[in-house]
Scaffold this motif. Sequence first.
Motif, PDB file in Angstrom:
ATOM      1  N   ARG A  58       0.822  -1.205   0.000  1.00 11.55           N
ATOM      2  CA  ARG A  58       0.000   0.000   0.000  1.00 11.55           C
ATOM      3  C   ARG A  58       0.862   1.265   0.000  1.00 11.55           C
ATOM      4  O   ARG A  58       0.549   2.251  -0.687  1.00 11.55           O
ATOM      5  N   GLN A  59       1.951   1.217   0.778  1.00 13.84           N
ATOM      6  CA  GLN A  59       2.836   2.387   0.826  1.00 13.84           C
ATOM      7  C   GLN A  59       3.426   2.676  -0.542  1.00 13.84           C
ATOM      8  O   GLN A  59       3.523   3.836  -0.960  1.00 13.84           O
ATOM      9  N   GLU A  62       0.656   4.131  -2.865  1.00 15.96           N
ATOM     10  CA  GLU A  62       0.235   5.477  -2.502  1.00 15.96           C
ATOM     11  C   GLU A  62       1.364   6.509  -2.624  1.00 15.96           C
ATOM     12  O   GLU A  62       1.121   7.715  -2.552  1.00 15.96           O
ATOM     13  N   TYR A 155      -6.307  -3.696  -6.518  1.00 18.10           N
ATOM     14  CA  TYR A 155      -4.973  -3.095  -6.669  1.00 18.10           C
ATOM     15  C   TYR A 155      -3.969  -4.086  -7.236  1.00 18.10           C
ATOM     16  O   TYR A 155      -2.929  -3.693  -7.734  1.00 18.10           O
TER      17      TYR A 155
END
Length: 589
Positions: A58-59, A62, A155
Motif C-alpha cells: 500500500r505504501q 500510494e 490493486y
Amino acid sequence: MRLQTKLMAAIGMIFFLSFAVVEFFDYRQIRRDVQRDMYAEAKVLHDFIMATRFVYQRQFLESGLELDENTLGFLPGHALPRIVRHFEQWNNSGLTFNNVSDRPRNPVNRADGIEKEAIRFFKENPTAEEWMDTYHSEEGQRFFQYSTPLWIDSYCLNCHSREGEASPTLRDYYDTDLDYEMEDLAGILSIKLPASILEQRVARQMKQNFFTHLGLFALTFLSISFFLKRFVLRPMEHLKSATTAWEGGDYSVRAAIAGKDEMADISQAFDTMARAVADREESVLRERGFLQSVIDGIADPIMVIDTEFRVLLMNAAAGRDSADLMTEEERLCHRFSHHSDAPCTGEDHPCPLREVLRTGRSVTVVHRHHHQGEERIVELVASPLWRGDGSLLGIIEASRDITARVEAEAKVRESERRLKHLAHHDPLTGLPNRLLFKDRLEHALERARRSGRSLALMFLDLDCFKHFNDSLGHEAGDRILREVAERLNASVREADTVARIGGDEFVIILEEMHDSDEARAVAAKIQKSLLPPVVLGDAEDDAELHITTSIGIAVYPTDGQTAETLMIHADTAMYGAKDCGRDTFKFYS
C-alpha cells in the motif's frame, strides 16, 4: 520362586508398565502441545508477513513512484524473495517463507510440488483459509507446510492484469502477462517449518519430564516395598514356618504372630485349625484302619479312585502286585492295571472313571489287564462315590478275573459258528449247500424284482464223473470236486453264488445282468477254466484228467419267476446240453 520375589517382581512390573504408559501419553501430549505451538508460531509469522506485505504494498502504491527498473524491487513478488534470502542468513533453523504461484511473473516465486498441492486445494476449496501438511524434501528432511491463499484484489491488477494491460516496465522485464481477473487465486503464502524443530523441543521436554517421573516412581516403589515387607512378608514367613511343621505332622507348633491386625487374626485361625486337624487326623486314622481291615477281607480287588485317577484306597488283593508303586504320584489306577502312564481310552477299552463322570451311574466294562506277566480279561464294576455336598469324589471299582469264562464262551461261540457253517455249506468243497443256495436264490430274485434287472441260474453237471469216481476211487473223486469248485469260484464275480447241491451237481446264481450274453460269457469262461487237466497226486507221473461239464441256463424273468421254476428249467436245459454231446451249455429258451 519366593513370594517376596514374586511380589517385588509383580510390583516392579506394574510400576514399569505404569511408567511406560505415563511416558507414552506424556510424549503424545508434549508432541501435540509442541505441534500446536509450532502452528501458532507459523500463524503469527504468517500474520506478520501478511501485515508487512500489505503495508509495504500500500505504501508503494500510494507513494506515487513510477514503476521502472529501479522501483521494480519494491513489489511483493520481488521484495519477499529478497527478504527470505536475508532471513536465511540470520536464521539457520531451516524455516523459509515466500509468496508463490503456479504461474508467476517472477520465476523465483514458482511453486514447488507441495506448494502446487496447496494451490490445488484452495482452488477446489475457495472458502478455505489455511492448509497444513507434512512432506519430505529431496534430501529426506521432513517439513511442515503451512499455506494461506492470496486472492486477486483490485490493486493487484496493476501488475497482474489482462494480456497487454501491464505496465511497460513489466512487459519489458518479463516475457508473459498473467491475464488474472478479480477474485482469482494468484498464489499462496508458503511457510515451511522443519520438523527437526518439533523433534528438538519434544526431546528437551521429554528428557526433563522423564527424570522427574522416574524419581517419583522410584520413591513410591521403595516406600511400598518397605511397608509390604514390614507388615505382610515377615508375618507370612512365620505362618510358613508353622505350616511347614504342620505338613510334617507336628501340630504342636504355633504361628504366634503378635498384634491386632488381620495377620494376627490369620495366625490365631491357623493355630485353631492345627488343633482341630490333629484331633481329626487321629479319628480318621482309626476309621481308616477299620475300613482297611474290612475291605482286605474281600477276595476280589477293590480300589477307590478319585476324579484325577489317583488311588485313594485299595484292599490287599488289589495291592498284591503293586509293592513297587510307593509314592503318591505313582498311585494311579492305570499304572496298577496296565502299567501305563495314560488313562484308558477308546470304545474298545473305555475308562470306567470317565464313564461314571459322563453318566453319573454305575457302569460295567471289560479290560485286558496284566497279572504276573500274563494278560488277563477283567470285568470292572465302577460305582460313583459322592461327597456329602452331592459332588462326585470318584468311584469304587471292583474287578474280577473272567478270563476262564470268556475263553469258555469263545469256545462255545466257535463251536456254534462251525455248526452253523456245516449246516449251510458243503463239507467237501466249502461251497454253500442246497439249503443256503435256496435262501440266496430267493433273496436274489427279490432284488431282481425291485431293480428290474435280469438274473441267470446255471445248472452244472460234470461229464463222466461217475466213471472217474468208480474207477479211480472216492479220494480221486473228492479231489476232482474240490478242484472244480475252486475253478468255478474263480470264474464268477464275488457277488455271484456258486453252490454244490449234491454229487457232481453245481449251481451258479448270476445277479445284476443286463442281457443273456453276460451268462453266455460266464459259461464260456467256466468251460475255459476246466480245460487244464486235473492232476491226481503230487508226483510228475501222476494221472491227469480232463474234466468237462454240461451247463443248463435259465434266465429270470424270461424262463421263470420263482426259484422252483428256474431250477426245473435250468435242469432241463442242462440235460439238453448233455443230449448235444456234453461239454457245452444250453439256454432253456
